[in-house]
Design an enzyme around this catalytic site. Structure first.
Site, mmCIF file in Angstrom:
data_model
loop_
_atom_site.group_PDB
_atom_site.id
_atom_site.type_symbol
_atom_site.label_atom_id
_atom_site.label_comp_id
_atom_site.label_asym_id
_atom_site.label_seq_id
_atom_site.Cartn_x
_atom_site.Cartn_y
_atom_site.Cartn_z
ATOM 1 N N CYS A 289 0.843 -1.192 0.000
ATOM 2 C CA CYS A 289 0.000 0.000 0.000
ATOM 3 C C CYS A 289 0.884 1.250 0.000
ATOM 4 C CB CYS A 289 -0.945 0.092 1.178
ATOM 5 S SG CYS A 289 -2.051 -1.300 1.306
ATOM 6 N N ARG B 26 4.180 -0.337 -4.629
ATOM 7 C CA ARG B 26 3.877 -0.809 -3.277
ATOM 8 C C ARG B 26 2.598 -1.639 -3.206
ATOM 9 N NH1 ARG B 26 6.750 1.845 0.663
ATOM 10 N NH2 ARG B 26 5.181 1.250 2.176
ATOM 11 N N TRP C 243 -2.429 -2.949 -1.641
ATOM 12 C CA TRP C 243 -2.069 -4.370 -1.739
ATOM 13 C C TRP C 243 -2.896 -5.050 -0.660
ATOM 14 C CZ3 TRP C 243 -0.113 -8.380 1.185
ATOM 15 C CH2 TRP C 243 0.385 -9.478 0.474
ATOM 16 N N ASN D 214 -1.765 2.443 5.574
ATOM 17 C CA ASN D 214 -0.834 1.393 5.141
ATOM 18 C C ASN D 214 -0.374 0.665 6.398
ATOM 19 O OD1 ASN D 214 2.692 1.533 4.332
ATOM 20 N ND2 ASN D 214 1.309 -0.167 4.050
ATOM 21 N N GLY D 215 -0.615 -0.638 6.449
ATOM 22 C CA GLY D 215 -0.221 -1.402 7.626
ATOM 23 C C GLY D 215 -1.288 -2.430 7.947
ATOM 24 N N GLU E 142 18.340 -17.453 -6.726
ATOM 25 C CA GLU E 142 17.914 -16.132 -7.200
ATOM 26 C C GLU E 142 17.402 -16.216 -8.647
ATOM 27 O OE1 GLU E 142 17.110 -13.469 -5.933
ATOM 28 O OE2 GLU E 142 17.318 -11.943 -7.451
ATOM 29 N N LYS F 151 13.647 -15.150 -9.741
ATOM 30 C CA LYS F 151 13.366 -14.146 -10.773
ATOM 31 C C LYS F 151 12.383 -14.721 -11.800
ATOM 32 C CE LYS F 151 14.303 -11.219 -9.400
ATOM 33 N NZ LYS F 151 14.993 -11.012 -8.150
ATOM 34 N N GLU G 278 8.795 -15.241 -10.243
ATOM 35 C CA GLU G 278 8.029 -14.068 -9.822
ATOM 36 C C GLU G 278 7.559 -13.209 -10.985
ATOM 37 O OE1 GLU G 278 10.042 -11.292 -7.146
ATOM 38 O OE2 GLU G 278 11.931 -11.592 -8.171
ATOM 39 N N HIS H 68 18.660 -36.340 -4.541
ATOM 40 C CA HIS H 68 17.810 -36.691 -3.399
ATOM 41 C C HIS H 68 16.356 -36.298 -3.628
ATOM 42 C CE1 HIS H 68 21.455 -37.820 -1.389
ATOM 43 N NE2 HIS H 68 21.971 -36.639 -1.713
ATOM 44 N N LYS I 148 6.462 -4.434 -3.910
ATOM 45 C CA LYS I 148 7.905 -4.322 -3.702
ATOM 46 C C LYS I 148 8.274 -4.157 -2.238
ATOM 47 C CE LYS I 148 12.025 -2.565 -5.649
ATOM 48 N NZ LYS I 148 12.457 -3.940 -5.933
HETATM 49 C C1 G6P Z 1 9.570 -8.219 -1.876
HETATM 50 C C2 G6P Z 1 10.183 -7.787 -3.189
HETATM 51 C C3 G6P Z 1 11.522 -8.486 -3.381
HETATM 52 C C4 G6P Z 1 12.444 -8.211 -2.202
HETATM 53 C C5 G6P Z 1 11.774 -8.589 -0.878
HETATM 54 C C6 G6P Z 1 12.568 -8.082 0.305
HETATM 55 O O1 G6P Z 1 9.206 -9.543 -1.933
HETATM 56 O O2 G6P Z 1 9.324 -8.082 -4.273
HETATM 57 O O3 G6P Z 1 12.130 -8.010 -4.560
HETATM 58 O O4 G6P Z 1 13.607 -8.950 -2.354
HETATM 59 O O5 G6P Z 1 10.494 -7.985 -0.792
HETATM 60 O O6 G6P Z 1 12.558 -6.674 0.285
HETATM 61 P P1 G6P Z 1 13.661 -5.755 0.882
HETATM 62 O O7 G6P Z 1 13.215 -4.357 0.548
HETATM 63 O O8 G6P Z 1 13.672 -5.999 2.356
HETATM 64 O O9 G6P Z 1 14.944 -6.093 0.257
#
Ligand code: G6P
Length: 616
Positions: free
Chosen positions: A2, A27, A74, A100-101, A489, A493, A496, A512, A611
Site C-alpha cells: 500500500c 507498493r 495491496w 498502510n499497515g 535467485e 526471478k 516471480e 535426493h 515491492k
Molecule cells: C519483496 C520484493 C523483493 C524483495 C523482498 C525483500 O518480496 O518483491 O524483490 O527482495 O520484498 O525486500 P527488501 O526491501 O527488504 O529487500
C-alpha cells in the site's frame, strides 16, 4: 504494501495525488482511491485495479480541491474491490482516512463498534480506525488530532495514516507506527507520502515521522508533532532531512520497463556501491558507516544475517564470502522465521539486516529482536532515511539508486558488493586473509562493472534462449558453493515475473529428489563457472543429460566440458570464485525478463506481489 499520498496547500490536489500514486504503485496495485476536500464535503472516488483505471474513471468527475488523500492498495484483509479500497469514511461522512499497515486487534475493536451500532461497509481492518476515531471524537468531544491520539492508543498493529475531516478542511492529520511516512513542506504546502518519490518534484525538505508520532498539518502553520507514547504529549521539534533522490532516477530513461533499466544500470550501481570505499593504490577497503562498530564486528563470535526475498539470497552469498575470508561462523535466516522462533542471540553476535527498501516488516522485527538481546545490529539498505537505516546502530547504504521494478535486480548486486567489501575490510584487520588474496579480490571487484557490461551485451543471445524457456511449464536452476544462491535467485526471478514454476537447488542435492522431475521437457539451468567444485558440477550435468534433461549453462569464457553438453550456453568473463555471483546472476535476470516479456506478463508489476512488504 500500500502506498499513501496526501496534499494540503493552495494548488489543485488531484494531479499531485494521482501522479504520487503512480510513483508509489510498486507498493501495491489491487485498487486505488482518492478523497478530495471540496468546501465542507469530502468527495471520494475508488476503483478496483491500477491507478490508471482510477484516473480514467475520475476524468469525468469533479476533481477540484486543495486538500486530499490517496491510496494504492495491496490487499491484506478483504478481496480487492471498490468497497475494500481506501479511503474509508466515517458513517456520517465527516472523516476520511487512508492506511498502510495492519490493525492486529481489529476484530475485537470491530466487535465493540458493532455492539455500539456502527455499520461497516468493507471487510478491511482499516475501516475500524475511521469509526473508532469518530466515536472517540463524539464521546470525548475532542479535536480530530486528540481523537486520533486517543484512538491510536487502543490500536495494536502497524499504520501510516492520513486523515481529512470536514470540520477542519484546512487540516491534515497524519500518524505512523511501523509503516513509513514522510512529510515534505515548501512554503504554504504540505506533501505526505510513503516514500520520497511523490514528494521530490516539489521539495527536498522532509521530515521522517517516528513510530508513535501524530502530526498535524495546518495551512499557514508549522508542522506540529506529538507522540502517543509521551504521556505528557509535549510538542516535538520536527527534524528536517534532505531527500537524496532526483526526478530523473524515477523515470524509465528510454527503456520499456523499470526492470530492464535497472538490470542495465548494474555496472553503475555496483560502481556506486564501491565509490570511495576502495583505494586500490593503498590496498584499502573501508566502509565509513560502520567504523564506530568495527571493533564489535572484529570481535564478533558469530554473524547472523537476516533478510527476505532477494536480499536473503544476497545474505546467502555473504555467508560463503564471510566464512571464507573472515573465518567467523555465519547464520543466514529468513527474518520472518527468525522473529518467531525464540532465537539464541549473544552480546558478541553481530546481526546484519539486509533490505533494499529498509521497510520490510519482518526484517525490522528481526532488528528489534537483535537489539533486545544486546547484539550489535548493522543494516545494509538502499533507501536513504528508511526505517532500517534509522533503527540499526550503524550500516552501509548500497547506493544503487531507486529500484522500482518489483523484482529486485541492481539492489542484489549492490548488496553483494557491499557485503564483499565488509568481509574484505574485516578479514584484513583480523589477519584472516593473505595480502595476495586480498589484493586479488579487491582488484577483481574493481573490474566487476566492466564484466557485467560484457554480459549485458549478450542480451540478444539470451533472448533466443528465453524463446525456448518460455514454452516450458517448469525449470530447475542448479549451482554449487557460492553459485547455489545464484541458482535460488535465478529461480526466484523466473517464477516471480513469468509465473513459470522454477526451483533452485544445490546441484548435488538433486539426486535426493528433484532428479525425478527431469525428462526431455525439463530445462535445467546450471551455473558451472570456474570454481573448486567445477568437476563435480560437470558430473551433475552428466547425470541430467543421462535423463534427457535440457542443459542451459552459464559458464566461464573458454569453457569446453559443460558447453559441449549444453543446448544453450552463456559465457561470462572469468571472475574470482567468491565474486562470481555478481556476474553470474545478471544473465539469469535477463533470461527471466525476456521469458516474462514473451509470455506477455507485466514485468514491473507481477501479479499478487508488491515491492515493499511492510506487513507480516
Ligand atoms: C519483496 C520484493 C523483493 C524483495 C523482498 C525483500 O518480496 O518483491 O524483490 O527482495 O520484498 O525486500 P527488501 O526491501 O527488504 O529487500
Amino acid at each position: 504494501m500500500c502506498g499513501i499520498v496526501a496534499y494540503l496547500g493552495n494548488r489543485e490536489a488531484y494531479p499531485i495525488l494521482i501522479e504520487g500514486l503512480r510513483k508509489l504503485e510498486y507498493r501495491g496495485y489491487d485498487s486505488a482511491g482518492v478523497a478530495l476536500m471540496q468546501g465542507n464535503t469530502i468527495q471520494m472516488y475508488k476503483k478496483k485495479g491500477r491507478v490508471d483505471e482510477l484516473d480514467s474513471y475520475c476524468a469525468s468527475k469533479d476533481r477540484h480541491g486543495n486538500a486530499g488523500i490517496a491510496h494504492t492498495r495491496w490487499a491484506t484483509h478483504g478481496e480487492p474491490n471498490e468497497e475494500n479500497a481506501h479511503p474509508h469514511v466515517s458513517e456520517d461522512g465527516t472523516i476520511a482516512l487512508i492506511h498502510n499497515g495492519i490493525i492486529e486487534n481489529y476484530l475485537s475493536l470491530k466487535k465493540g463498534l458493532l455492539a455500539e451500532g456502527v455499520t461497516f461497509k468493507s471487510e478491511t481492518d482499516t475501516e475500524v480506525l475511521v469509526h473508532l476515531i469518530r466515536r472517540v471524537q463524539e464521546k470525548e468531544q475532542v479535536s480530530l488530532p486528540d481523537a486520533v491520539m486517543l484512538a491510536l492508543s487502543m490500536v495494536e498493529g502497524t499504520y501510516a495514516l492520513a486523515i481529512l475531516s470536514v470540520d477542519d478542511p484546512d487540516q491534515l492529520v497524519v500518524a505512523k507506527k511501523g509503516s513509513p511516512l514522510l512529510i515534505g513542506t515548501e512554503g504554504n504546502e504540505f506533501f505526505v507520502a510513503s516514500d520520497g518519490a511523490p514528494i521530490v518534484g516539489f521539495t527536498q525538505d522532509v521530515v521522517y515521522l517516528d513510530d508513535g508520532d501524530v502530526g498535524v498539518l495546518r495551512l499557514g502553520q508549522p508542522i506540529k508533532i506529538k507522540n502517543i507514547n509521551d504521556e505528557q504529549h509535549l510538542l516535538k521539534r520536527p527534524s528536517f532531512h534532505k531527500l537524496e533522490l532526483t526526478l530523473e532516477q524515477l523515470e524509465k530513461g528510454g527503456f520499456d520497463t523499470f526492470m530492464l533499466k535497472e538490470i542495465f544500470e548494474q555496472p553503475k550501481a555496483v560502481r556506486d556501491s564501491m565509490r570511495g570505499r576502495i583505494n586500490l593504490k593503498k590496498d584499502v577497503v573501508s566502509l565509513g558507516g560502520i567504523i564506530e562498530y568495527e571493533q564489535k564486528m572484529l570481535n564478533a563470535k558469530r554473524f547472523i544475517i537476516v533478510a527476505c526475498g532477494t536480499s536473503w539470497h544476497a545474505g546467502l552469498v555473504a555467508e560463503y564470502i564471510f566464512e571464507s575470508l573472515v573465518r567467523v561462523p555465519v547464520e543466514v535466516e529468513y527474518a520472518s522465521e527468525f522473529r518467531y522462533r525464540n532465537p539464541i542471540i549473544h552480546e558478541d553476535d553481530v546481526l546484519i539486516a539486509i533490505s533494499q527498501s529498509g521497510e520490510t516488516a519482518d526484517t525490522l522485527a528481526a532488528v528489534e529482536i537483535g537489539k533486545k538481546h544486546g547484539a550489535t545490529v548493522i543494516g545494509i539498505c538502499n533507501v536513504v532515511g528508511s526505517t532500517l537505516a534509522r533503527e540499526t546502530m550503524a550500516g552501509s547504504y548500497t547506493h544503487a539508486g531507486p529500484e522500482i521494478g518489483v523484482a529486485s535486480t541492481k539492489a542484489f548486486t549492490a548488496q553483494v558488493t557491499v557485503l564483499a567489501l565488509m568481509a574484505l575490510s574485516l578479514a584484513k584487520k583480523k589477519g584472516t586473509i593473505s595480502k595476495s588474496e586480498y589484493h586479488k579480490l579487491i582488484s577483481d571487484l574493481e573490474t566487476i562493472p566492466e564484466k557485467i557490461s560484457q554480459v549485458l551485451e549478450q542480451e540478444q543471445h539470451i533472448q533466443r534462449i528465453a524463446q525456448y524457456v518460455a514454452t516450458r511449464p517448469n525449470a530447475l536452476f542448479l549451482g554449487r558453493g557460492v553459485n547455489y544462491p545464484v541458482a535460488l535467485e535465478g529461480a526466484l526471478k523466473l517464477k516471480e515475473i513469468s509465473y513459470i514454476h522454477a526451483e533452485g537447488y544445490p546441484a548435488a542435492e538433486i539426486k535426493h529428489g528433484p532428479i525425478a522431475l527431469v525428462d526431455n521437457t525439463m530445462p535445467v539451468i546450471v551455473i558451472a563457472t570456474e570454481q573448486e567444485t567445477y568437476d563435480k558440477v560437470v558430473s551433475n550435468v552428466q547425470e541430467i543429460i543421462a535423463r534427457k534433461g535440457t542443459i542451459i549453462s552459464v559458464v566461464t569464457e573458454g569453457d569446453t566440458a559443460v558447453k559441449k553438453m549444453s543446448k544453450f550456453c552463456i559465457e561470462i568473463p572469468k571472475t574470482e570464485e567468491l565474486l562470481t555471483p555478481l556476474v553470474a546472476s545478471v544473465p539469469l535476470q535477463l533470461l527471466a525478463y525476456h521469458v516474462a516479456v514473451i509470455r506477455d506478463c507485466d514485468v514491473d508489476k507481477p501479479r499478487n506481489l508488491a515491492k515493499s512488504v511492510s506487513v507480516e
